[in-house]
Design an enzyme around this catalytic site. Structure first.
Site, PDB file in Angstrom:
ATOM      1  N   ASP A  26       0.810  -1.231   0.000  1.00 52.35           N
ATOM      2  CA  ASP A  26       0.000   0.000   0.000  1.00 52.35           C
ATOM      3  C   ASP A  26       0.846   1.285   0.000  1.00 52.35           C
ATOM      4  O   ASP A  26       1.553   1.558   0.974  1.00 52.35           O
ATOM      5  CB  ASP A  26      -0.902   0.037   1.237  1.00 52.35           C
ATOM      6  CG  ASP A  26      -1.746  -1.226   1.397  1.00 52.35           C
ATOM      7  OD1 ASP A  26      -1.246  -2.328   1.102  1.00 52.35           O
ATOM      8  OD2 ASP A  26      -2.891  -1.106   1.850  1.00 52.35           O
TER       9      ASP A  26
ATOM     10  N   GLU B   2      -4.557   1.895  -2.995  1.00 48.50           N
ATOM     11  CA  GLU B   2      -5.841   2.345  -2.423  1.00 48.50           C
ATOM     12  C   GLU B   2      -5.708   3.511  -1.448  1.00 48.50           C
ATOM     13  O   GLU B   2      -6.692   4.158  -1.136  1.00 48.50           O
ATOM     14  CB  GLU B   2      -6.579   1.181  -1.762  1.00 48.50           C
ATOM     15  CG  GLU B   2      -5.967   0.757  -0.459  1.00 48.50           C
ATOM     16  CD  GLU B   2      -7.019   0.434   0.590  1.00 48.50           C
ATOM     17  OE1 GLU B   2      -8.201   0.379   0.257  1.00 48.50           O
ATOM     18  OE2 GLU B   2      -6.625   0.268   1.745  1.00 48.50           O
ATOM     19  N   ASN B   3      -4.471   3.774  -0.978  1.00 47.45           N
ATOM     20  CA  ASN B   3      -4.253   4.924  -0.080  1.00 47.45           C
ATOM     21  C   ASN B   3      -3.339   5.961  -0.718  1.00 47.45           C
ATOM     22  O   ASN B   3      -2.735   6.767  -0.007  1.00 47.45           O
ATOM     23  CB  ASN B   3      -3.589   4.463   1.219  1.00 47.45           C
ATOM     24  CG  ASN B   3      -4.489   3.572   2.047  1.00 47.45           C
ATOM     25  OD1 ASN B   3      -5.607   3.949   2.357  1.00 47.45           O
ATOM     26  ND2 ASN B   3      -4.016   2.395   2.388  1.00 47.45           N
TER      27      ASN B   3
ATOM     28  N   ASN C 224     -10.399  -1.543   0.596  1.00 42.83           N
ATOM     29  CA  ASN C 224     -11.581  -0.966   1.240  1.00 42.83           C
ATOM     30  C   ASN C 224     -11.725   0.536   1.010  1.00 42.83           C
ATOM     31  O   ASN C 224     -12.803   1.090   1.179  1.00 42.83           O
ATOM     32  CB  ASN C 224     -11.580  -1.270   2.742  1.00 42.83           C
ATOM     33  CG  ASN C 224     -10.300  -0.850   3.426  1.00 42.83           C
ATOM     34  OD1 ASN C 224      -9.210  -1.175   2.962  1.00 42.83           O
ATOM     35  ND2 ASN C 224     -10.409  -0.128   4.514  1.00 42.83           N
ATOM     36  N   HIS C 225     -10.635   1.217   0.610  1.00 48.65           N
ATOM     37  CA  HIS C 225     -10.731   2.653   0.318  1.00 48.65           C
ATOM     38  C   HIS C 225     -10.863   2.947  -1.184  1.00 48.65           C
ATOM     39  O   HIS C 225     -10.731   4.093  -1.590  1.00 48.65           O
ATOM     40  CB  HIS C 225      -9.500   3.394   0.857  1.00 48.65           C
ATOM     41  CG  HIS C 225      -9.375   3.335   2.350  1.00 48.65           C
ATOM     42  ND1 HIS C 225     -10.376   3.726   3.201  1.00 48.65           N
ATOM     43  CD2 HIS C 225      -8.364   2.900   3.141  1.00 48.65           C
ATOM     44  CE1 HIS C 225      -9.993   3.547   4.459  1.00 48.65           C
ATOM     45  NE2 HIS C 225      -8.779   3.038   4.452  1.00 48.65           N
TER      46      HIS C 225
ATOM     47  N   HIS D 266      -6.750  -8.242   0.173  1.00 48.63           N
ATOM     48  CA  HIS D 266      -6.709  -7.061   1.033  1.00 48.63           C
ATOM     49  C   HIS D 266      -7.543  -7.360   2.272  1.00 48.63           C
ATOM     50  O   HIS D 266      -8.782  -7.317   2.222  1.00 48.63           O
ATOM     51  CB  HIS D 266      -7.280  -5.879   0.241  1.00 48.63           C
ATOM     52  CG  HIS D 266      -6.939  -4.553   0.813  1.00 48.63           C
ATOM     53  ND1 HIS D 266      -5.708  -3.965   0.642  1.00 48.63           N
ATOM     54  CD2 HIS D 266      -7.660  -3.700   1.578  1.00 48.63           C
ATOM     55  CE1 HIS D 266      -5.697  -2.791   1.261  1.00 48.63           C
ATOM     56  NE2 HIS D 266      -6.858  -2.613   1.846  1.00 48.63           N
TER      57      HIS D 266
ATOM     58  N   HIS E 194      -3.099  -4.402   3.190  1.00 51.84           N
ATOM     59  CA  HIS E 194      -4.025  -3.666   4.075  1.00 51.84           C
ATOM     60  C   HIS E 194      -3.439  -3.361   5.457  1.00 51.84           C
ATOM     61  O   HIS E 194      -3.696  -2.290   5.991  1.00 51.84           O
ATOM     62  CB  HIS E 194      -5.369  -4.385   4.236  1.00 51.84           C
ATOM     63  CG  HIS E 194      -6.326  -3.681   5.166  1.00 51.84           C
ATOM     64  ND1 HIS E 194      -6.872  -2.448   4.883  1.00 51.84           N
ATOM     65  CD2 HIS E 194      -6.816  -4.032   6.378  1.00 51.84           C
ATOM     66  CE1 HIS E 194      -7.679  -2.093   5.876  1.00 51.84           C
ATOM     67  NE2 HIS E 194      -7.652  -3.018   6.803  1.00 51.84           N
TER      68      HIS E 194
ATOM     69  N   HIS F 171      -0.331  -2.846   6.278  1.00 55.53           N
ATOM     70  CA  HIS F 171       0.810  -1.934   6.133  1.00 55.53           C
ATOM     71  C   HIS F 171       2.050  -2.395   6.901  1.00 55.53           C
ATOM     72  O   HIS F 171       3.009  -1.628   7.023  1.00 55.53           O
ATOM     73  CB  HIS F 171       0.455  -0.497   6.574  1.00 55.53           C
ATOM     74  CG  HIS F 171      -0.554   0.176   5.712  1.00 55.53           C
ATOM     75  ND1 HIS F 171      -0.715   1.545   5.676  1.00 55.53           N
ATOM     76  CD2 HIS F 171      -1.461  -0.318   4.847  1.00 55.53           C
ATOM     77  CE1 HIS F 171      -1.685   1.862   4.833  1.00 55.53           C
ATOM     78  NE2 HIS F 171      -2.156   0.740   4.329  1.00 55.53           N
TER      79      HIS F 171
END
Ligand code: FE2
Length: 256
Positions: A9, A40-41, A68-69, A149, A174, A176
């Site tokens: 991520d 995603e981040n 999820n983001h 994830h 996810h 990290h």
């Protein structure tokens, strides 16, 4: 034999900048054929935007996975039409933008990338275990890599074992935090519970330490922002036989 790089991520502008600085050199040094990056981040303040996705592609990502983001930034939902972005495949069918599977044509061979999301301590999406059974039936390449994830290590381990011998690699994302359990399951499937992240190292998963500690102390709402300071990059490199879709070697990397 081909070599794939999976990068965990990427967090915020700082993560995108560090990836841009380092990725070209890593790819040259290790002779990488394909690069997958979880983005995603990657937008400043969470989610993924057109601008942050562009930065990841310019840095050298062939495929961007999410989680999820994925849909956090409403203004950028059209990026999920792009062939290089994949979103969790187990979102409900019918009303969700984008695709949970992308097939990358590499000329002499192709690679399928599937994104799935866990359901333990996460949103209650469709069952990722039964979903992937259906997805694998529809693929005609032996080279299949899965970004799972998910939060719970048990769910990720279970997915790795469930897909042993059926896919080329399963990469957890996810949390990290890079785990030290990389292995080749069943002599076939590269696996790691979590690849880790790209972004500020002295942080809480990339986020500023102060507000995070305050949130845990008093349970009051706080404003999170990407931490400052030196970045690091976490990834894994997998060697696989592209004719058989079989992994031979997986190594973790951390670049500071
Ligand atoms: Fe996530």
């Amino acid at each position: 034999m081909k070599r794939l790089l999976f990068i965990g991520d990427v967090v915020g502008r700082a993560g995108c900048d560090f990836l841009t600085e380092k990725l070209g050199g890593i790819k040259r040094q290790h002779g990488i054929d394909i690069t997958i990056v979880n983005g995603e981040n990657s937008a400043q303040g969470n989610g993924i935007t057109r601008a942050s996705a562009d930065m990841l592609v310019r840095a050298g990502a062939d495929i961007i996975t999410t989680g999820n983001h994925a849909f956090r930034r409403k203004e950028s939902l059209d990026i999920f039409d792009e062939e290089y972005i994949v979103r969790p495949a187990n979102y409900p069918e019918g009303g969700c933008v984008g695709s949970g599977v992308r097939v990358l044509d590499m000329g002499a061979f192709s690679v399928a990338v599937i994104n799935l999301m866990g359901t333990v301590y996460m949103d209650p999406l469709d069952n990722p275990f039964t979903k992937i059974d259906r997805l694998l039936e529809g693929l005609d390449t032996p080279n299949v890599f899965v970004d799972f994830h998910a939060e719970a290590t048990s769910e990720k381990k279970a997915m790795g074992h469930y897909l042993t011998g059926r896919v080329t690699g399963v990469f957890g994302t996810h949390t990290h935090v890079q785990t030290a359990d990389e292995c080749i399951l069943g002599g076939h499937t590269a696996y790691i519970t979590d690849v880790g992240m790209v972004g500020p190292e002295l942080s809480c998963l990339g986020v500023d330490i102060g507000p995070t500690v305050e949130m845990f102390r008093f349970r009051m709402p706080v404003k999170f922002s990407t931490a400052e300071g030196a970045c690091f990059l976490c990834g894994t490199i997998v060697d696989f036989d592209e004719k058989k879709g079989k992994s031979h070697k997986i190594d973790r990397i951390i670049i500071r």
